[in-house]
Design a protein around this motif. Structure first.
Motif, PDB file in Angstrom:
ATOM      1  N   LEU A  77       3.590   2.696  -4.252  1.00  0.00           N
ATOM      2  CA  LEU A  77       4.695   3.377  -3.568  1.00  0.00           C
ATOM      3  C   LEU A  77       4.119   4.209  -2.435  1.00  0.00           C
ATOM      4  O   LEU A  77       3.217   5.027  -2.649  1.00  0.00           O
ATOM      5  CB  LEU A  77       5.451   4.282  -4.547  1.00  0.00           C
ATOM      6  CG  LEU A  77       6.415   5.314  -3.947  1.00  0.00           C
ATOM      7  CD1 LEU A  77       7.507   4.638  -3.127  1.00  0.00           C
ATOM      8  CD2 LEU A  77       7.005   6.195  -5.035  1.00  0.00           C
ATOM      9  N   VAL A  78       4.644   4.002  -1.232  1.00  0.00           N
ATOM     10  CA  VAL A  78       4.228   4.786  -0.074  1.00  0.00           C
ATOM     11  C   VAL A  78       5.443   5.531   0.459  1.00  0.00           C
ATOM     12  O   VAL A  78       6.394   4.908   0.950  1.00  0.00           O
ATOM     13  CB  VAL A  78       3.643   3.894   1.043  1.00  0.00           C
ATOM     14  CG1 VAL A  78       3.115   4.770   2.190  1.00  0.00           C
ATOM     15  CG2 VAL A  78       2.533   2.995   0.509  1.00  0.00           C
ATOM     16  N   THR A  79       5.428   6.846   0.360  1.00  0.00           N
ATOM     17  CA  THR A  79       6.524   7.620   0.949  1.00  0.00           C
ATOM     18  C   THR A  79       6.268   7.757   2.444  1.00  0.00           C
ATOM     19  O   THR A  79       5.125   7.857   2.888  1.00  0.00           O
ATOM     20  CB  THR A  79       6.653   9.011   0.310  1.00  0.00           C
ATOM     21  OG1 THR A  79       5.500   9.794   0.616  1.00  0.00           O
ATOM     22  CG2 THR A  79       6.801   8.897  -1.200  1.00  0.00           C
ATOM     23  N   GLY A  80       7.349   7.726   3.217  1.00  0.00           N
ATOM     24  CA  GLY A  80       7.179   7.695   4.664  1.00  0.00           C
ATOM     25  C   GLY A  80       6.435   6.439   5.087  1.00  0.00           C
ATOM     26  O   GLY A  80       5.607   6.467   6.004  1.00  0.00           O
ATOM     27  N   GLY A  81       6.742   5.340   4.417  1.00  0.00           N
ATOM     28  CA  GLY A  81       5.955   4.119   4.586  1.00  0.00           C
ATOM     29  C   GLY A  81       6.407   3.174   5.669  1.00  0.00           C
ATOM     30  O   GLY A  81       5.811   2.113   5.843  1.00  0.00           O
ATOM     31  N   GLY A  82       7.451   3.536   6.408  1.00  0.00           N
ATOM     32  CA  GLY A  82       7.978   2.605   7.395  1.00  0.00           C
ATOM     33  C   GLY A  82       7.255   2.609   8.723  1.00  0.00           C
ATOM     34  O   GLY A  82       7.333   1.639   9.479  1.00  0.00           O
ATOM     35  N   THR A  83       6.557   3.696   9.028  1.00  0.00           N
ATOM     36  CA  THR A  83       5.906   3.821  10.340  1.00  0.00           C
ATOM     37  C   THR A  83       4.565   4.536  10.203  1.00  0.00           C
ATOM     38  O   THR A  83       4.223   5.064   9.146  1.00  0.00           O
ATOM     39  CB  THR A  83       6.775   4.640  11.324  1.00  0.00           C
ATOM     40  OG1 THR A  83       6.991   5.948  10.762  1.00  0.00           O
ATOM     41  CG2 THR A  83       8.119   3.968  11.561  1.00  0.00           C
ATOM     42  N   GLY A  84       3.831   4.565  11.297  1.00  0.00           N
ATOM     43  CA  GLY A  84       2.631   5.379  11.414  1.00  0.00           C
ATOM     44  C   GLY A  84       1.578   5.119  10.369  1.00  0.00           C
ATOM     45  O   GLY A  84       1.335   3.987   9.952  1.00  0.00           O
TER      46      GLY A  84
END
Length: 256
Positions: free
Chosen positions: A15-22
């Protein structure tokens, strides 16, 4: 042990939070290329879906999950949805965060609270939910908090952000100590200056050139500079590491 076995994360659910960019997406991409199954979480459906589509093109299994780290109900619901779709989370990358740039004399209580709510409270509550479920299943896991070199390096006009990342660093050590007996490793990555949407307010105008000039390597970080460290902390190569902080900044924090 061969490197292919030591760093093997095939089938691992991440799980990656804030995973959509950067940085979040960059780390997700690296893990996906090495066989992990990814859940990208955040509150921007468009960027999350774009990230999932990009990973799918690489042949990876990935899903997007709505989550606002300031709301406990969405955190719990996100873990439930991941478990029902992919399985239990074995690796959490606590990457969601916001930045703020302003003089300390102009910093409002509301702004300070907002930065702390996302960067500190949010990271804590997501880590807590991940750990509860890892303990429930008696399976251990890896929690990777994304901090910053600014957690220790003072810099003008980033007092709220710097304080929040310092809190993440101490939180990492405290959770590592408390959860080690459950087989849960808690470590942190401290990136230096990378050009992302988060750092754009700091690097606008001549900022990027100035920061690159202050770095011993003469450049800012690129996303592939994080590949090795995220593979290390997500895999059993770091089985005897917890409470550790790894700085990836091209020597910026020692070269000033």
């Amino acid at each position: 042990m061969q490197a292919s076995e030591l760093f093997d994360i095939s089938g691992e659910i991440v799980l990656v939070t804030g995973g959509g960019t950067g940085i979040g997406f960059a780390m997700a991409r690296t893990l996906a290329l090495n066989g992990a199954k990814l859940a990208l979480a955040g509150n921007d459906p468009d960027s999350l879906q774009a990230g999932v589509d990009a990973l799918a093109e690489l042949g990876a299994e990935a899903i997007s999950i709505p989550m606002d780290v300031r709301r406990d109900d969405t955190i719990c619901d996100a873990f439930d949805r991941i478990e029902s779709t992919l399985g239990p989370v074995g690796v959490l990358i606590n990457n969601a965060g916001i930045a703020h740039r302003d003089k300390a004399t102009r910093l409002t209580r509301e702004t300070l609270r907002n930065v702390m709510s996302v960067n500190v409270e949010g990271a804590f509550m997501v880590a807590q939910e991940a750990a509860r479920r890892m303990m429930r299943d008696d399976r251990g896991g890896s929690i990777i908090n994304i901090s910053s070199v600014l957690s220790e390096m003072p810099q003008r006009q980033v007092s709220a952000y710097g304080a929040s990342k310092a809190a993440v660093s101490q939180m990492t050590r405290c959770l590592a100590l408390e959860w080690a007996k459950h087989g849960i490793r808690v470590n942190e990555i401290r990136p230096g200056w990378f050009e992302t949407s988060l750092t754009a307010p700091f690097l606008k105008g001549p900022g990027a050139k100035v920061m690159a000039g202050q770095n011993p390597t003469g450049r800012l970080g690129n996303m592939h500079d994080l590949d090795g460290v995220v593979l290390l902390l997500a895999s059993k190569a770091s089985a005897y590491m917890t409470g550790s902080s790894i700085t990836v900044d091209g020597g910026h924090s020692i070269g000033r």
